[in-house]
Structure formats: C-alpha cells, structure tokens
Write a protein that holds these residues in place. Structure first.
Motif, PDB file in Angstrom:
ATOM      1  N   PRO A   1      42.702  17.058 -59.346  1.00 20.83           N
ATOM      2  CA  PRO A   1      43.694  17.120 -60.431  1.00 20.83           C
ATOM      3  C   PRO A   1      44.230  15.760 -60.859  1.00 20.83           C
ATOM      4  N   GLN A   2      44.453  14.846 -59.907  1.00 20.98           N
ATOM      5  CA  GLN A   2      44.999  13.530 -60.259  1.00 20.98           C
ATOM      6  C   GLN A   2      44.027  12.685 -61.073  1.00 20.98           C
ATOM      7  N   HIS A   3      42.749  13.056 -61.071  1.00 19.56           N
ATOM      8  CA  HIS A   3      41.763  12.363 -61.902  1.00 19.56           C
ATOM      9  C   HIS A   3      41.591  13.074 -63.243  1.00 19.56           C
ATOM     10  N   LEU A   4      41.743  14.386 -63.235  1.00 21.04           N
ATOM     11  CA  LEU A   4      41.588  15.163 -64.456  1.00 21.04           C
ATOM     12  C   LEU A   4      42.764  14.972 -65.412  1.00 21.04           C
ATOM     13  N   ILE A   5      43.966  14.891 -64.877  1.00 20.58           N
ATOM     14  CA  ILE A   5      45.164  14.835 -65.735  1.00 20.58           C
ATOM     15  C   ILE A   5      45.124  13.662 -66.707  1.00 20.58           C
ATOM     16  N   PRO A   6      44.907  12.412 -66.256  1.00 23.51           N
ATOM     17  CA  PRO A   6      44.884  11.311 -67.233  1.00 23.51           C
ATOM     18  C   PRO A   6      43.747  11.434 -68.243  1.00 23.51           C
TER      19      PRO A   6
ATOM     20  N   MET B   1      34.535  20.894 -69.366  1.00 22.12           N
ATOM     21  CA  MET B   1      34.193  22.307 -69.291  1.00 22.12           C
ATOM     22  C   MET B   1      33.861  22.747 -67.869  1.00 22.12           C
ATOM     23  N   THR B   2      33.463  21.774 -67.030  1.00 19.16           N
ATOM     24  CA  THR B   2      33.140  22.078 -65.641  1.00 19.16           C
ATOM     25  C   THR B   2      33.640  20.959 -64.732  1.00 19.16           C
ATOM     26  N   ASP B   3      33.773  21.287 -63.457  1.00 21.75           N
ATOM     27  CA  ASP B   3      34.048  20.288 -62.424  1.00 21.75           C
ATOM     28  C   ASP B   3      33.271  20.697 -61.183  1.00 21.75           C
ATOM     29  N   GLN B   4      32.615  19.743 -60.578  1.00 23.29           N
ATOM     30  CA  GLN B   4      31.816  20.001 -59.378  1.00 23.29           C
ATOM     31  C   GLN B   4      32.491  19.356 -58.184  1.00 23.29           C
ATOM     32  N   LEU B   5      32.740  20.153 -57.139  1.00 21.66           N
ATOM     33  CA  LEU B   5      33.355  19.645 -55.920  1.00 21.66           C
ATOM     34  C   LEU B   5      32.624  20.195 -54.702  1.00 21.66           C
ATOM     35  N   GLU B   6      32.780  19.516 -53.579  1.00 22.74           N
ATOM     36  CA  GLU B   6      32.327  20.089 -52.319  1.00 22.74           C
ATOM     37  C   GLU B   6      33.230  21.273 -51.995  1.00 22.74           C
ATOM     38  N   ILE B   7      32.651  22.457 -51.959  1.00 23.49           N
ATOM     39  CA  ILE B   7      33.411  23.683 -51.680  1.00 23.49           C
ATOM     40  C   ILE B   7      32.558  24.596 -50.817  1.00 23.49           C
ATOM     41  N   HIS B   8      33.132  25.026 -49.720  1.00 25.26           N
ATOM     42  CA  HIS B   8      32.468  25.979 -48.820  1.00 25.26           C
ATOM     43  C   HIS B   8      33.512  26.498 -47.851  1.00 25.26           C
ATOM     44  N   PRO B   9      33.247  27.576 -47.123  1.00 23.87           N
ATOM     45  CA  PRO B   9      34.208  28.020 -46.112  1.00 23.87           C
ATOM     46  C   PRO B   9      34.527  26.873 -45.151  1.00 23.87           C
ATOM     47  N   GLY B  10      35.804  26.642 -44.945  1.00 20.13           N
ATOM     48  CA  GLY B  10      36.229  25.517 -44.123  1.00 20.13           C
ATOM     49  C   GLY B  10      36.599  24.295 -44.934  1.00 20.13           C
ATOM     50  N   TYR B  11      36.295  24.318 -46.230  1.00 24.61           N
ATOM     51  CA  TYR B  11      36.688  23.233 -47.130  1.00 24.61           C
ATOM     52  C   TYR B  11      36.765  23.805 -48.538  1.00 24.61           C
ATOM     53  N   GLY B  12      37.812  24.612 -48.753  1.00 25.59           N
ATOM     54  CA  GLY B  12      37.904  25.421 -49.957  1.00 25.59           C
ATOM     55  C   GLY B  12      38.483  24.738 -51.171  1.00 25.59           C
ATOM     56  N   GLN B  13      39.112  23.554 -51.018  1.00 28.91           N
ATOM     57  CA  GLN B  13      39.668  22.830 -52.163  1.00 28.91           C
ATOM     58  C   GLN B  13      40.561  23.734 -53.025  1.00 28.91           C
ATOM     59  N   GLU B  14      41.432  24.497 -52.352  1.00 26.47           N
ATOM     60  CA  GLU B  14      42.240  25.507 -53.040  1.00 26.47           C
ATOM     61  C   GLU B  14      43.083  24.920 -54.178  1.00 26.47           C
ATOM     62  N   CYS B  15      43.682  23.766 -53.980  1.00 27.76           N
ATOM     63  CA  CYS B  15      44.532  23.150 -55.014  1.00 27.76           C
ATOM     64  C   CYS B  15      43.712  22.815 -56.250  1.00 27.76           C
ATOM     65  N   ALA B  16      42.580  22.175 -56.044  1.00 26.12           N
ATOM     66  CA  ALA B  16      41.738  21.781 -57.170  1.00 26.12           C
ATOM     67  C   ALA B  16      41.161  23.001 -57.886  1.00 26.12           C
ATOM     68  N   VAL B  17      40.781  24.018 -57.135  1.00 27.05           N
ATOM     69  CA  VAL B  17      40.235  25.241 -57.738  1.00 27.05           C
ATOM     70  C   VAL B  17      41.297  25.926 -58.597  1.00 27.05           C
ATOM     71  N   ALA B  18      42.525  25.994 -58.097  1.00 30.33           N
ATOM     72  CA  ALA B  18      43.612  26.610 -58.859  1.00 30.33           C
ATOM     73  C   ALA B  18      43.885  25.835 -60.148  1.00 30.33           C
ATOM     74  N   PHE B  19      43.873  24.513 -60.068  1.00 27.79           N
ATOM     75  CA  PHE B  19      44.101  23.681 -61.254  1.00 27.79           C
ATOM     76  C   PHE B  19      43.004  23.937 -62.294  1.00 27.79           C
ATOM     77  N   ALA B  20      41.762  23.982 -61.841  1.00 23.65           N
ATOM     78  CA  ALA B  20      40.652  24.206 -62.763  1.00 23.65           C
ATOM     79  C   ALA B  20      40.782  25.564 -63.465  1.00 23.65           C
ATOM     80  N   LYS B  21      41.104  26.591 -62.705  1.00 24.49           N
ATOM     81  CA  LYS B  21      41.252  27.923 -63.300  1.00 24.49           C
ATOM     82  C   LYS B  21      42.391  27.938 -64.324  1.00 24.49           C
ATOM     83  N   GLU B  22      43.477  27.255 -64.002  1.00 23.40           N
ATOM     84  CA  GLU B  22      44.631  27.208 -64.906  1.00 23.40           C
ATOM     85  C   GLU B  22      44.264  26.560 -66.233  1.00 23.40           C
ATOM     86  N   HIS B  23      43.331  25.610 -66.201  1.00 30.19           N
ATOM     87  CA  HIS B  23      42.999  24.852 -67.406  1.00 30.19           C
ATOM     88  C   HIS B  23      41.642  25.231 -68.003  1.00 30.19           C
ATOM     89  N   GLY B  24      41.097  26.344 -67.567  1.00 32.03           N
ATOM     90  CA  GLY B  24      39.867  26.839 -68.173  1.00 32.03           C
ATOM     91  C   GLY B  24      38.638  26.012 -67.866  1.00 32.03           C
TER      92      GLY B  24
END
Length: 281
Positions: free
Chosen positions: A148-153, A163-186
């Motif tokens: 999010p701190q890179h997307l906002i500026p 339109m998309t963002d790619q992150l390391e995501i898997h069980p044990g490293y869910g990136q919940e904050c970043a995923v929530a931000f992405a969903k909020e902003h489409g």
C-alpha cells in the motif's frame, strides 16, 4: 484438459483465474514445458524480462502453433530498465514474438533502496505504460511487489490506476493488509510463489487439511488463493502436477478452515521485501 474460469479486471479485460509461472524455466525444456502446460489447460503465462525466459516462451508458442488470442501473456519491466520503459516494453514484445501484451507490470517499486526519488521514477515509468495502454499495445497494466505505501503515491498521481498487483502470497504469508487494500481499490491481486516453493508445504495444518479434503497440499495452497479471489501463478515441470494444480475449482474450504489458514503462523516466506534488502531464509 481443464477449463479455467476467468476474472474481470477493472477495465473489463478477462484474465484466467490461475496462471503458469515462468520463473527459472529450464531453457532446454521451455518448448516441452509450455506444450505440456497448454495441453493441461493453461492459457495464462506470467514471465518477465528478468526471468530471461521471454525468448524461449515466444519460440515455444510459435512451435506449438496455438492462436495468440487464446493466450494471456504477462511480462514485467526490471529495475534497471525503467530509464527507458518504452524500449524495454518493445524488447519484450520482440522476444515473445508478439505485437501486444495482455498485461505489463512494474516488477519492483524501488529500483534502488538508497534512492529517495523512487516515487518519481515509478511514476515516470507508469506514465509511459499509460501511453502504451492507450495505444493498444498492452491490454492492461499493473504492478508487482507493491505494498500500500508504494501504491498510494502512484495512485495519487496517475491517470489510470493499476489493474493488478502481484505479491508473494501463500498459507503462512497471506499479506492480509495488502490484499485488503487491493480489494478496496479494485486492484486484482495475483500470487507469486503460491506454493511457497515447497517451504511451507510440510506444515501440519496443511497436511491435516489435505487429508480432510482428500486433496494434495498443493491443491489446498492454491484453493486458499482462489477462494479469496486471488489469482495464483504456480509452476511445475510435471505434466501430472500441472493438471492437478488446475483442479482446484470443484471444492471449497470451509469458512473455519480458511480462517485457520489465514491466521497460521508465518511459514515459507522467501525473505524478499520491497523496502528492505533481501533476507536469506
């Protein structure tokens, strides 16, 4: 052959709900691997200039003879190429033997961690990508490894939002904050290393759920992403595994079990973080 459902990006472009990761594909076997992946049902292929697989993928697609319109091709611009984004983009097209990309991404948000002007450099690259998008040379544009701190500026100063963002995501490293931000902003989230490159797959919870749902641990990991609306990008050299990795759309993990996965202790993290030097784990 599996039929893969699709998701719709913010601009209406359809993207397959699971893709094939092309990082570290063996040069001598790219055509064979691509042919096996296409036969298994993959149509979404994710590469990058840094992977050094674009040329092999382009040649493989030519040899396989599949219609380009059936494919969804993603590539990314590397940190050292951002000084000339347009040239880098067209170099990727040439290596892939195509006249357009379906998705083009900025690979990392901070080309140099010591550079205080990284936001301006991201924005300069993004403005070129917006022009390429308007020309029709790329159907969608996005980012990779942006938190999010890179997307906002970027989003404050761009004309066309990622339109998309790619992150390391898997069980044990869910990136919940970043995923929530992405969903909020489409922004459609994609998961690289959705199987943690095997680092987390021996975790007892994953083994337990694999037994419970009569699935492989890898299918549990991929269903974890799919069920959250995240597009996973697994890689495999085995034709059987390729097919199994696509077979994740006919079962559902219970709400309780999904919370167990989403709250499990950190496991399998690669050690890579866009704001810090890479850590070896």
């Amino acid at each position: 052959m599996q039929t893969i459902p699709s998701r719709k990006l913010s601009n209406g472009v359809e993207i397959p709900a699971i893709g094939f990761g092309c990082y570290k594909l063996a040069d001598a076997r790219i055509t064979e691997l691509m042919k096996n992946a296409v036969q298994a049902g993959y149509r979404h292929f994710d590469t990058a200039s840094f992977y050094e697989t674009e040329e092999g993928i382009g040649e493989a697609i030519r040899k396989i003879g599949i219609d380009r319109k059936e494919l969804f091709l993603t590539s990314k611009i590397w940190k050292t190429e951002m000084a000339d984004t347009e040239a880098s983009f067209y170099a990727s097209l040439k290596r892939l033997q195509t006249d357009y990309l379906d998705l083009y991404l900025i690979h990392w948000p901070r080309p140099d961690l010591s550079d205080p002007d990284w936001q301006e450099k991201d924005l300069e690259t993004w403005h070129v990508m917006e022009k390429l998008y308007k020309k029709g040379d790329v159907r969608a544009i996005g980012v990779s490894n942006f938190l999010p701190q890179h997307l906002i500026p970027l989003m404050k100063n761009c004309e066309i939002a990622p339109m998309t963002d790619q992150l390391e995501i898997h069980p044990g490293y869910g990136q919940e904050c970043a995923v929530a931000f992405a969903k909020e902003h489409g922004i459609q989230m994609e998961a690289w290393s959705p199987l943690s490159r095997g680092r987390a797959t021996s975790h007892p919870l994953l083994q337990e759920l694999a037994d419970k749902y009569n699935r492989s641990v890898y299918q549990i990991c991929l269903r974890y992403s799919v069920q959250q609306g995240i597009i996973p990008l697994p890689k495999s050299s085995s034709p059987d595994r390729m097919r199994l990795n696509l077979d994740v759309f006919d079962f559902e993990i219970s709400e309780e079990d999904m919370y167990r996965l989403r709250t499990m202790p950190q496991a399998g993290w690669s050690g890579e973080h866009p704001d810090f030097e890479t850590v070896t784990v």
